[in-house]
Design an enzyme around this catalytic site. Structure first.
Site, PDB file in Angstrom:
ATOM      1  CD  GLU A  86      -7.903  -3.789   8.350  1.00  0.00           C
ATOM      2  OE1 GLU A  86      -7.474  -3.746   9.517  1.00  0.00           O
ATOM      3  OE2 GLU A  86      -9.128  -3.754   8.076  1.00  0.00           O
ATOM      4  CB  CYS A 115      -7.872  -7.991   7.691  1.00  0.00           C
ATOM      5  SG  CYS A 115      -9.560  -7.440   7.371  1.00  0.00           S
TER       6      CYS A 115
END
Length: 152
Positions: A86, A115
């Protein structure tokens, strides 16, 4: 076109998740292979997988620091040579000047809390994921931020 051909065509969600799974196959992590695809208006904006930064030796070459230190999955993310998928998908979009606001993330895993905070601030509006960390704070923050979260 025959009905059989139409029925075998994947949905958009199946299509983008299959691409995320293919992206994950490029991962250099020894513990977990994760792939991420950012999509807007049925178009791929960027992809990312977990691994060491560009120009740095990968865990495949030097071994896993987290394994050596017996760090449990989902904890102490700073004790790792790699970036998460991510993080890499957001970095790739930024590197190429691509606006990700109001886009959708397809990811093979539920994002961790680090993230999650990045994705919220990047303006991601929906996250489709396959598996997940046992990270209730991540789920809670996504819900509070109004980010749609769907497991497929």
């Amino acid at each position: 076109m025959e009905d059989k051909e139409l029925n075998s065509r994947p949905s958009w969600h199946e299509y983008f998740m299959a691409i995320a799974e293919l992206v994950a196959s490029r991962s250099t992590c020894l513990r977990r292979k994760v792939g991420a695809v950012l999509v807007k208006d049925h178009r791929i904006l960027a992809t990312g997988y977990n691994g060491a930064p560009s120009g740095i030796r990968h865990c495949l070459e030097v071994g896993c620091l987290r394994e050596k230190l017996n760090v449990p999955s989902g904890q102490r993310h700073e004790l790792c040579r790699g970036l998460h998928a991510e993080q890499n998908v957001l970095i790739q979009a930024a590197y190429h000047g691509i606006c990700v606001a109001n886009s959708t993330l397809y990811c093979t895993n539920l994002p961790c809390i680090i993230c999650t905070k990045m994705l919220i601030n990047a303006g991601i509006k929906a996250i489709y994921f396959k598996e997940g960390y046992a990270d209730e704070l991540s789920r809670d923050m996504l819900e509070e931020a109004g980010v749609k979260l769907i497991q497929i």
